[in-house]
Enzyme design. Sequence first.
Site, PDB file in Angstrom:
ATOM      1  N   PRO A 125     128.535 153.630  -8.174  1.00 33.88           N
ATOM      2  CA  PRO A 125     128.652 155.042  -7.814  1.00 33.88           C
ATOM      3  C   PRO A 125     127.468 155.837  -8.366  1.00 33.88           C
ATOM      4  CG  PRO A 125     130.748 154.199  -8.616  1.00 33.88           C
ATOM      5  CD  PRO A 125     129.722 153.136  -8.885  1.00 33.88           C
ATOM      6  N   ARG A 181     115.904 144.802  -8.485  1.00 29.46           N
ATOM      7  CA  ARG A 181     116.738 145.349  -7.411  1.00 29.46           C
ATOM      8  C   ARG A 181     116.025 145.230  -6.068  1.00 29.46           C
ATOM      9  NH1 ARG A 181     120.753 149.287  -8.680  1.00 29.46           N
ATOM     10  NH2 ARG A 181     121.118 149.500 -10.913  1.00 29.46           N
TER      11      ARG A 181
END
Length: 274
Positions: free
Chosen positions: A2, A261
């Site tokens: 989130p 990432r």
Amino acid sequence: MPELPEVETTKQGIKPHLEGRMITAVQVRNRKLRLPVPLNLNELCQGKHITAITRRGKYILLHMDKGYLLIHLGMSGHLRIVSQTANPQKHDHVDLHINNGLALRFCDPRRFGLFIYIDENPYQHPLLAHLGPEPLSDDFNSEYLLRKAANKSQSIKSFIMDSQIVVGIGNIYAAESLFLAKIHPNTSAKKITTEEFNSLTGHIKKILESAIEAGGTTLRDFYSSDGKPGYFRFALKVYGRKNLPCLVCENKIETVVIAGRHSAFCPHCQPIIT
């Protein structure tokens, strides 16, 4: 994980049910989160009123008439408002019972979140003390980023995802903002011009505001406080679209690994600066 819009959506969703209400009990089913839930959390909170609910970066703060609860959703957590009689699910670790028959229920499948009590000024707590400005505030602007980026050789994507530079921007919104600003995610931060920073800060603010209006982005685990998914995923331009045609130029979206990432980008719209 989130990001700021999901946390802001959660804060806005729980606020009407909790603010001004008294905590009647705290039920802890699993203490083993990123930081252990205090053993005496029920004693610390019982009988106290929630006076305000705020957000700092990806953290939610429940202000009580004495003390604070600091909550982080971790990688996969969410908060929802339920009846106190609702049966808990497997990963529902903490219930905060309120004097209106409802409970704030904290779910965290991967247990990277936290639910802790702070007695003193929370903004001096080690988790909050060194955070950068809020991206939707006036303090976050191109002049600020240009100053912070001086002599920074790290990628611009890693730079804007650093919570000491600016809070709340994760992989999704970093990728989307850089695409709209036409900046390759692997470009060195120190090579970004004032004009590019102007564009980038503007797009970051617009994307975050749009995502908050849409209730965040639901990709796997995030749901808002009423159990509904976020709908901003339908507006994503590059994130999660590897090998699909760019919505601007129709070249294939590619990914590159930056700081561990996967970072989505369009090689035509976002040329690398060498």
